[in-house]
Design an enzyme around this catalytic site. Structure first.
Site, short mmCIF file in Angstrom:
data_model
loop_
_atom_site.label_atom_id
_atom_site.label_comp_id
_atom_site.label_asym_id
_atom_site.label_seq_id
_atom_site.Cartn_x
_atom_site.Cartn_y
_atom_site.Cartn_z
N CYS A 262 -6.38 0.00 -4.86
CA CYS A 262 -6.09 1.26 -4.19
C CYS A 262 -7.37 2.12 -4.11
O CYS A 262 -8.35 1.69 -3.52
CB CYS A 262 -4.92 1.99 -4.85
SG CYS A 262 -4.23 3.28 -3.78
N HIS B 178 -1.02 -2.04 -3.87
CA HIS B 178 -0.84 -2.15 -5.32
C HIS B 178 -0.21 -3.49 -5.67
O HIS B 178 1.01 -3.63 -5.58
CB HIS B 178 0.06 -1.02 -5.83
CG HIS B 178 -0.57 0.32 -5.86
ND1 HIS B 178 -1.32 0.77 -6.92
CD2 HIS B 178 -0.58 1.31 -4.95
CE1 HIS B 178 -1.76 1.99 -6.66
NE2 HIS B 178 -1.32 2.35 -5.47
N GLU C 174 0.30 -4.63 -8.56
CA GLU C 174 1.15 -4.44 -9.74
C GLU C 174 2.52 -3.85 -9.37
O GLU C 174 3.43 -3.83 -10.20
CB GLU C 174 0.44 -3.58 -10.79
CG GLU C 174 0.45 -2.08 -10.56
CD GLU C 174 -0.55 -1.59 -9.52
OE1 GLU C 174 -0.70 -0.36 -9.41
OE2 GLU C 174 -1.18 -2.42 -8.81
#
EC number: 4.3.2.10
Length: 209
Positions: free
Chosen positions: A81, A190, A192
């Site tokens: 990001c 992202h 994650e």
């Protein structure tokens, strides 16, 4: 099990990043310690919020020097990001221009789309030969951002291996979604927060360490 430092410079979803990289098969340390970050097999640079604030936090722990020294020795670094955005030469937000780490030429600027921020799941245009996206080429990934790199400016003229650049589109505006450039990889989205697809990407990165 490779060692990964998630760089703690006051920005990013640190705990979720740590858990995701642990699940990908790494021994993870969350720290801002200069030497520990230099010595790890891999360095993950997260980032959330304003470009200027991220750069100030990064410089406060000499993070730009950690990144530069690792890359000069061919040591893997991955940005996520705003942690990807700060790898470019500069960012412009609200009329404020901030110098970045300048690992790649280019400017982070506001997306030119009818609806900003770009928030939610999106497909990406993956180049042939990508290691990062192996097994997840056709998946969707989770984005939350108002700014991005809308032009790729690095020209190698075949003197070095050209980076693999992955693109995405929002509201008719095209922007860089990921880069693979030797030891330096990065994603605008992202991983994650991107479920199984994001987990595949992180495993792919950890397996290169």
């Amino acid at each position: 099990m490779p060692s990964v430092v998630v760089l703690d410079y006051g920005s990013g979803n640190l705990r979720s990043a740590v858990r995701a990289v642990e699940r990908a098969g790494a021994d993870v340390t969350l720290t801002s310690d200069f030497q520990t970050a230099l010595d790890a097999d891999g360095l993950l640079v997260p980032g959330v919020g304003a470009y200027d604030a991220c750069m100030r936090g990064l410089r406060a722990i000499k993070g730009e020097r950690i990144i530069g020294r690792r890359l000069s020795g061919g040591r893997p670094v991955m940005g996520i990001c705003v942690g990807m955005q700060i790898l470019f030469a500069k960012g412009v937000e609200h009329g404020v221009e901030t110098e970045g780490c300048d690992e790649w030429p280019g400017t982070v600027e506001r997306l030119q789309a009818p609806v900003v921020p770009h928030m939610g799941w999106n497909t990406v245009d993956v180049p042939a030969g990508s290691q990062l996206f192996a097994g997840a080429e056709d998946e969707r990934f989770y984005f939350v951002h108002s700014y991005g790199v809308r032009e790729w400016e690095l020209v190698t003229n075949d003197r070095t291996t050209a980076p693999l650049v992955t693109w995405a589109e929002h509201g008719g505006d095209r922007f860089v979604a990921a880069v693979e450039n030797g030891p330096l990889w990065a994603t605008q989205f992202h991983p994650e927060k991107s479920g199984d697809a994001g987990a595949t990407l992180l495993r792919n990165w950890v397996q290169t360490l």
